[in-house]
Write an enzyme that holds these catalytic residues in place. Sequence first.
Site, PDB file in Angstrom:
ATOM      1  CG  ASP A   1       9.285   4.145   0.106  1.00  0.00           C
ATOM      2  OD1 ASP A   1       8.456   4.962   0.562  1.00  0.00           O
ATOM      3  OD2 ASP A   1      10.070   3.502   0.825  1.00  0.00           O
TER       4      ASP A   1
ATOM      5  CD  GLU B   1      -1.099   5.149   9.860  1.00  0.00           C
ATOM      6  OE1 GLU B   1      -0.829   4.235   9.052  1.00  0.00           O
ATOM      7  OE2 GLU B   1      -1.705   4.941  10.936  1.00  0.00           O
TER       8      GLU B   1
ATOM      9  CG  LEU C   1      -1.693  -1.348   1.439  1.00  0.00           C
ATOM     10  CD1 LEU C   1      -2.676  -1.226   2.590  1.00  0.00           C
ATOM     11  CD2 LEU C   1      -2.402  -1.804   0.180  1.00  0.00           C
TER      12      LEU C   1
END
Length: 244
Positions: free
Chosen positions: A140, A219, A137
């Site tokens: 990078d 987040e 998810l």
Amino acid sequence: SDHALAYPASPDDVDWDSHYPAFAGTGKTPAFADIGCGFGGLLIELATKYPDTLMLGMEIRVQVSQYVHDRIVALRALNAHSTPEPAPESLPSVEPTPVPSSSTPSPYQNVSIVRANSMKFMSNYFHKHTLSALFFLFPDPHFKSRKHKARIISPTLLAEYAYVLKPGGIVYTITDVKDLADWMRTHLEQFPLFEPMSEEDLRKEGKGPILDAVYNGTEEGKKVERNQGEKWLACFRRIEVERI
Ligand code: SAM
């Protein structure tokens, strides 16, 4: 660097009882793995939805993995005396036993984290064909071409992921970076052991709660949401039969 980390030589060397003490003696091992889990939002969200499913986050950053560890310890303590909420009636019976059984431990006992470089050590943690879901998810992006080899999806790594996933298991990917979305989807499409799954079909199979968490539970997903960024989801099933 990796040299500073002690890795288990094989999944049999991982002390799962210390990760999931409330499940000690059940012989259960993780079925969901969140790769590059960051601050752990997905694990925390899914923990109470699939209370009998063991979930493991892998995170390479020291402070971040420590944060997730502390977060889990705190949530376990806060909820030590509550009983798990029964899954909503509408939740179809899919994924490993979504409805808590009478033996289901208190909330958050089913989530844990390891600090690990997943690009090198996946199979040190997971036995062949044991995962039912793998999450990538908002990984990078590594924009520059010379850094593409650092991307978490590549043909070599896909072979590892196909190895640890159960036939029928699902890879969930999502990103707000279009170039990375195309990269992940193309590599997964080209890999013979994965077949694309539409979001609609996964929802029909009852995976809606998982997809909702994939979109908005982490987040990074929440940050993209606040910035009204676009999100590209791509999901694949580990095929049942090796067509070789
Ligand atoms: N998945 C989380 C989310 O959606 O909020 C975090 C996304 S963040 C952009 C990517 C995370 O992957 C970072 O926390 C980073 O430290 C971690 N990461 C990068 N390479 C990794 C590797 N080889 N093994 C484990 N974690 C890695």
